[in-house]
Design an enzyme around this catalytic site. Structure first.
Site, PDB file in Angstrom:
ATOM      1  N   ASP A  53     -49.282  39.493  15.138  1.00 49.49           N
ATOM      2  CA  ASP A  53     -49.447  39.025  14.291  1.00 49.49           C
ATOM      3  C   ASP A  53     -48.253  39.395  13.298  1.00 49.49           C
ATOM      4  O   ASP A  53     -47.921  39.271  12.090  1.00 49.49           O
ATOM      5  CB  ASP A  53     -50.997  39.583  13.843  1.00 49.49           C
ATOM      6  CG  ASP A  53     -51.143  38.695  12.866  1.00 49.49           C
ATOM      7  OD1 ASP A  53     -51.460  38.727  11.682  1.00 49.49           O
ATOM      8  OD2 ASP A  53     -51.631  40.558  11.872  1.00 49.49           O
ATOM      9  N   GLU A 125     -50.501  33.754  18.416  1.00 52.32           N
ATOM     10  CA  GLU A 125     -50.030  35.617  18.076  1.00 52.32           C
ATOM     11  C   GLU A 125     -49.881  36.085  19.654  1.00 52.32           C
ATOM     12  O   GLU A 125     -49.113  37.044  19.521  1.00 52.32           O
ATOM     13  CB  GLU A 125     -50.847  35.968  17.020  1.00 52.32           C
ATOM     14  CG  GLU A 125     -51.230  35.015  16.006  1.00 52.32           C
ATOM     15  CD  GLU A 125     -52.106  35.089  14.563  1.00 52.32           C
ATOM     16  OE1 GLU A 125     -52.272  35.293  13.800  1.00 52.32           O
ATOM     17  OE2 GLU A 125     -52.896  36.395  15.890  1.00 52.32           O
TER      18      GLU A 125
END
Length: 228
Positions: A53, A125
């Site tokens: 992320d 991610e």
């Protein structure tokens, strides 16, 4: 284990070969699977997701900063938010072949978790987190140049102007007008939509995009250019 077919796809389409394939396995392992198969010794992807992320936010921020010098901080933030939201990354996960490689527990599999957008975003991610650990930021950047960045350059995440609303307001200045958007073509690998725009039952324009919303905006943009 991830499939040989997928490993070949990574190599042939994205020029990616993991040095540590355990990281790749971890990126595709949901907690429900690791809980059901503790003897496999594979951790779930949650920590890689956490890292990925941050890696993706930095990479996208850097790309936007370098390629959109005229945008102010607020505009850059809004555009970045559009790019990293769940819907966008989940579609990239499908296009890259991640969906079929996810390890799920029986309960989650039966519940349809493999098609859950939030889970697909997490996996995208996690993959980038794993790639960062394995080969560093340059490898992540190369991957994004083949997947995410081309769509940014095409303007598919730019909502600074709502073309559909602008078109509706323009056409309805002199009274009611029937505006209809219809999907005439759709594919999943890669995700690609073609939308046809009709005004009072007459075909006017078409638009293409990585999802229905983006294709509709492109069709409306083309119509505005035609009528303005």
């Amino acid at each position: 284990m991830v499939s040989t077919k997928f490993l070949n796809k990574l190599k042939n389409e994205y020029n990616i070969e993991f040095n540590n394939e355990k990281l790749l396995e971890e990126a595709f392992t949901h907690s429900s699977y690791s809980n059901e198969h503790p003897d496999d010794g594979i951790r779930d992807y949650e920590k890689l997701e956490f890292l990925g992320d941050a890696v993706l936010e930095l990479a996208v921020s850097n790309y936007l900063y370098r390629h959109y010098p005229k945008l102010n901080e607020g505009e850059l933030t809004r555009l970045r938010s559009n790019i990293v939201r769940t819907e966008g990354f989940s579609e990239f996960a499908i296009e890259c072949g991640f969906q079929k490689e996810i390890h799920l527990g029986n309960g989650e599999e039966k519940a349809g978790a493999r098609n859950r957008k939030t889970l697909l975003e997490d996996v995208f991610e996690a993959f980038n987190g794993a790639l960062f650990l394995d080969q560093g930021m340059p490898a992540v950047e190369r991957f994004l140049h083949l997947t995410v960045y081309p769509l940014i350059a095409k303007g598919e995440f730019d909502d600074s102007r709502d073309y559909k609303t602008d078109l509706q307001e323009l056409l309805q200045q002199n009274g009611p007008v029937n505006i209809e958007y219809s999907v005439i073509s759709e594919s999943q690998l890669p995700s690609h939509f073609v939308v046809e725009l009709k005004i009072n039952d007459q075909v006017q324009t078409q638009g293409e995009g990585h999802n229905k919303k983006a294709a509709e905006q492109q069709a409306a943009k083309a119509a505005l250019q035609k009528f303005e």
